[in-house]
Scaffold this active site. Structure first.
Site, PDB file in Angstrom:
ATOM      1  N   GLU A 442       0.817  -1.212   0.000  1.00 49.01           N
ATOM      2  CA  GLU A 442       0.000   0.000   0.000  1.00 49.01           C
ATOM      3  C   GLU A 442       0.854   1.268   0.000  1.00 49.01           C
ATOM      4  OE1 GLU A 442      -2.939  -0.294   3.099  1.00 49.01           O
ATOM      5  OE2 GLU A 442      -4.010  -1.898   2.089  1.00 49.01           O
ATOM      6  N   GLU A 517      -4.781  -8.834   0.740  1.00 52.26           N
ATOM      7  CA  GLU A 517      -5.569  -8.441   1.908  1.00 52.26           C
ATOM      8  C   GLU A 517      -7.036  -8.443   1.511  1.00 52.26           C
ATOM      9  OE1 GLU A 517      -4.517  -4.854   4.013  1.00 52.26           O
ATOM     10  OE2 GLU A 517      -2.369  -5.245   3.786  1.00 52.26           O
TER      11      GLU A 517
END
Length: 946
Positions: A442, A517
């Site tokens: 991220e 995720e």
């Protein structure tokens, strides 16, 4: 008559026997040692910017950066640390602190870190003996992980700084050693900065080792084992890097031997090589054939052991052991993930290193406990979020059969980034559990642009220079269109709501992908109606936010797409920090399938139904709903049975068909009694699960995850619950339980999984130190030390040691100072740690002569009979210390007062029926007895064997 021939024959026999003996002796002597030095460290808090409170470190005329061996303050070898706390490593000081609303949201509101300068610096010191027989060997200090920004000294010599809180690192201390005597290790840890946005702990939270080798040895992490499987055999390539820190050159023999899990030799090879030059390295490659290999798999995690030996003139110089597994795997852009030629859907979880009671300083057995819990849930994969793990985590995954994504902490291409990545890969690349290297997560600033693309390409190529057998991945969350997403080897999709996964796949059809995720759902264990005022989220699996999906929705998405290798849920366990969607007083996350103790939330049984292989029936919620009579309660059933039937007090509420990867729901009007779910396959009853209305809690029950401990630091994880008079677990009990332990162990942490609990994780003795006020002196005419204290003219006192003429010293001196005890309890243990300001010494406190302790002549235990609350007076009468040289510095500090206030008893409230206590052996052979008591409840005792 003994002839010359007989004498010659006897000599030959004796020489032969001596040769045999010397060879056997050589084999019995350890040529390489790796010694745990976790026990008996001294610890104290320093200060982030106040040097007086940081033990005056780095204030000397010559600092440790200016002159070799000039570690000062607490880094000095002769610094007196006796008043510091004695503890064992691993240690996390953050978890020991109270909660504070002003603390870091990310780190669970613990009163530690940058906003708490008095709790952001920690000092560790330890003395070790190194025998004279080690002279000539290479001696190394190895740290598995220190959070963070550590500085290390050895006998006052500055060794270096390691900024990362997650790297393993080591220092060569060979030339600094006091052979045959004491050696001092000092470590200053600065945990003021956060590396992550999750709880990270503080301190030396992983193991510390002392390594001893010969100058010519296998380098640190110096083996690299790869396997190539054929029909009925495997070729094992063993690359070994040899390092030479000595002057001996010439030819050496490299012997590589493989042993199977039973300890049987299955392959061996030997080859000659030239020793590298001084401080140089050389690499030797060997290929060994293993017939009928036992493959490492998630269901049968078979491990082999490679023993690498370096020999010179048939004498063993070094022996290095590497565990590895024989297996093959690959990611396929069309079909997903394959292990040993078989398709395997990745059923993974993301996790941080954090557990109830102990924080980041997890004992080794706790790693196995947590991986076992995930395996029981049906999980087969683990993502190290978002940093390199402790080595014992990977050993647990190897041993138990858990696939791993190993992840670096920070993405970049400069020396720091590349060195950290290299260290991680070289340390971990022999673990068969690891299937992928993740080099980022991220990274919103660069994910979608050309900079992220360039960095990713560089890192992928760099990784291949260290390990060519595994692909590289990055977790992406800001859309799946360009930048990193277009070039990464294995695409990591972070949350299907963040972009169009199918569209990305259609554009990059040659790129494998997985859900790195998914979820981020909110659930509080044992709670079935959301209460935002109490910060409790219902445990039913629902969509948490508009762009996020439930666990069931997420799994259906990835299960339905063959091209996706699988998904990793955020998260397997709750963790401190990130208490989204709430803030204070919530102190842990709500994302976990299990809470911070490892107690399952109901989602565990959904996953167990569709990830596992055994029949499952789980009905919820509990059936204790006093006050809700006549109201409808949602009843869910998780199961992998074909058909389910629900009963209320033995009355059928109907059968329903179970859809693949789904669950069933009923609305049931509450009436006390029981709800029962029955699962059927092919019309036959398979399994039943029942929730009953219970009575009030009447007794405590303790259950240990194992009842016999081994080794010096093993633990038992004990579940604490209450039962009613029918021995039914009471799911709504919140009683406060008090614990005591006797025998060969200690409690190291307690927890209950309550995300809003502000109770202590640890109950520790409070240790404070009291400095003395200004030291004054008077010269005395006699060198005889009195047994009683005379009265002295108050006008004759002057500042001690000021302008003293060391060439014309008095026979003795009397010194006076004071210390203040704000409170004085009979339970307090008060000790004066004297620092030598004279040759012969007599110590008086409030006029009473104090005898030194037997084990330490400079330690004085002060009993309450001589002390008083408020100002206390200390007199020291001593013969002077003479200067050998004019430039010698004479100590002028009389020492320090230590006050130990015993902690209250260990205790914890149950949360929705459960609490947890972790007990650790003290290394003795004595069994451990743990007792739990509570008001109005029958106590329980459990015995843990050794």
């Amino acid at each position: 008559m003994v002839t010359i021939f007989h004498r010659f024959l006897i000599l030959i026999i004796l020489l032969f026997i001596q040769n045999i003996y010397s060879q056997s002796t050589a084999k019995s002597i350890a040529v390489r040692e790796k010694i745990a030095i976790d026990h008996n460290w001294r610890f104290a808090f320093g200060h982030l910017y106040d040097t007086d409170k940081d033990f005056n470190h780095a204030t000397g005329y010559f600092s440790y950066l200016a002159k070799a061996g000039n570690g000062d303050g607490a880094a000095a070898p002769d610094f007196d640390d006796r008043a510091w706390r004695l503890l064992n490593i691993p240690h996390d000081w953050a978890v020991e602190q109270p909660f504070d609303e002003n603390g870091s949201f990310s780190h669970g509101f613990k009163a530690a870190g940058k906003g708490y300068p008095e709790k952001s610096i920690g000092w560790y010191r330890k003395k070790i003996d190194i025998p004279e027989s080690d002279l000539g060997r290479i001696i190394t200090l190895q740290f598995d992980g220190v959070f963070r920004n550590s500085k290390v000294w050895f006998n006052g010599h500055f060794l270096g700084t390691e900024e990362s809180g997650y790297n393993s690192f080591e220092y060569d201390v060979t030339d600094y050693i006091n052979y045959g005597g004491k050696n001092t290790i000092a470590v200053r840890v600065d945990a003021s900065m956060e590396e992550g946005w999750f709880y990270e702990g503080a301190g030396i939270y992983r193991h510390v080792w002392l390594k001893k080798t010969e100058p010519l040895h296998v380098a640190t992490n110096g083996t690299y084992v790869t396997t190539d499987i054929e029909d009925d055999f495997a070729n094992v390539t063993a690359q070994v890097t040899i390092e030479n820190k000595g002057s001996k050159k010439g030819e050496v023999e490299i012997v590589q031997t493989i042993f199977n899990q039973k300890g049987e030799q299955v392959a061996k090879t030997s080859q000659k090589a030239q020793a590298p030059d001084f401080y140089g390295t050389t690499t030797v490659n060997s290929t060994l054939k293993v017939n009928n290999p036992q493959l490492w798999d998630i269901d049968s995690p078979n491990l082999y052991k490679l023993v690498t030996e370096i020999k010179r003139n048939n004498n063993l110089i070094d022996q290095y052991t590497t565990k590895f597994g024989i297996r093959s795997f690959y990611f396929d852009a069309e079909k997903g993930f394959f292990l040993n030629g078989k398709h395997v859907k990745l059923k993974g979880t993301n996790n941080h290193q954090d557990h109830a009671g102990v924080g980041a300083a997890m004992p080794d057995e706790l790693q196995y406990f947590r991986i076992s819990k995930l395996k029981e849930m049906g999980s087969n994969a683990y993502r190290c979020s978002h940093n390199p793990p402790t080595p014992e985590l990977l050993e647990a995954c190897d041993s138990l059969g858990m696939l791993v994504i190993d992840e670096a902490r920070l993405m970049g291409i400069n020396k720091m980034h590349l060195d950290n990545l290299r260290k991680m890969i070289e340390r971990d690349r022999n673990h068969p559990s690891i299937i992928c290297w993740s080099v980022g997560n991220e990274e919103w600033k660069i994910e979608g642009g050309i900079v992220g693309e360039r960095i990713t390409l560089t890192l992928q190529d760099y990784v291949k220079t260290i390990d060519s057998t595994r692909p590289v991945s990055v977790g992406i969350s800001s859309g799946f269109k360009s930048g990193i997403s277009s070039v990464v080897e294995v695409m990591g999709y972070n949350y299907l709501g963040n972009g169009d996964i199918d569209a990305h796949r259609n554009e990059y059809k040659e790129q494998p992908g997985m859900g790195s995720e998914e979820g981020s759902t909110f659930a509080t264990r044992g709670v079935y109606f959301t209460d935002d005022e109490k910060h409790y989220k219902s445990a039913y699996d629902v969509k948490p936010r508009p762009s996020f999906y439930s666990i069931e929705e997420g799994w259906n998405f990835y299960a339905d797409r063959e091209y996706l290798a699988g998904m990793f849920i955020w998260t397997g366990f709750d963790y401190r920090g990130e208490p989204t969607p709430y803030g204070w007083p919530s102190v842990t996350s709500y994302f976990g399938m299990m809470d911070v103790c490892g107690f399952p939330k109901d989602n565990v049984y959904y996953l167990k139904s569709w990830w596992g292989t055994e029949p499952v029936v789980h009905v919820f919620p509990h059936w204790n709903w006093e006050g809700k009579e006549g109201e409808e309660i949602p009843v869910w059933v998780y199961s992998n049975c074909e058909e389910l039937e629900l009963f209320l007090n033995n009355k059928s509420l109907g059968k329903k068909k179970m859809k693949q990867n789904s669950h069933l729901e009923w609305q049931v009007t509450y009436k006390k009694g029981e709800i029962k779910a029955v699962g059927y396959n092919n019309g036959k009853k398979v399994l039943t699960d029942v929730q009953k209305t219970t009575g009030n809690p009447e007794k405590i029950a303790l259950i240990a995850h194992k009842k016999q401990l081994t080794g010096s630091d093993d633990i038992a994880v004990i579940t604490v619950e209450t039962l009613d008079k029918k021995d039914l677990h009471v799911p709504t009990a919140n009683n406060e339980i008090t614990f005591s332990v006797n025998g060969g162990g200690k409690i190291i942490g307690v927890g209950n999984g309550n995300p809003t609990s502000l109770e202590k994780d640890k109950f520790l003795d409070d240790i404070t130190t009291i400095a003395f006020t200004q030291l004054q002196e008077q010269a005395l005419a006699s060198e005889v030390l009195p047994e009683t204290l005379s009265e002295y003219n108050e006008s004759d006192w002057k500042e001690a040691f000021k302008d003293r003429d060391y060439k014309n010293l008095a026979p003795s001196y009397i010194y006076k100072t004071t210390f203040k005890l704000d409170e004085l309890s009979k339970k307090d243990k008060i000790t004066f740690f004297y620092e030598k300001i004279g040759e012969e010494t007599a110590v008086f406190v409030n006029g009473h002569l104090i005898a030194p302790s037997q084990e330490d002549s400079q330690k004085y235990v002060l009993n309450n009979g001589v002390l008083k609350q408020g100002i206390n007076t200390l007199h020291i009468i001593a013969t002077p210390i003479h200067k050998v040289n004019d430039w010698a510095v004479i100590n002028s500090s009389p020492g320090i007062i230590q006050v130990i206030t015993p902690s209250e008893s260990w205790k914890r409230k149950l949360f929705n029926g459960y609490a947890q206590v972790i007990v650790q052996t003290d290394g003795s052979d004595n069994e451990i007895t743990v007792t739990a008591t509570a008001k109005d409840l029958k106590s329980d005792t459990i015995v843990i064997k050794k």
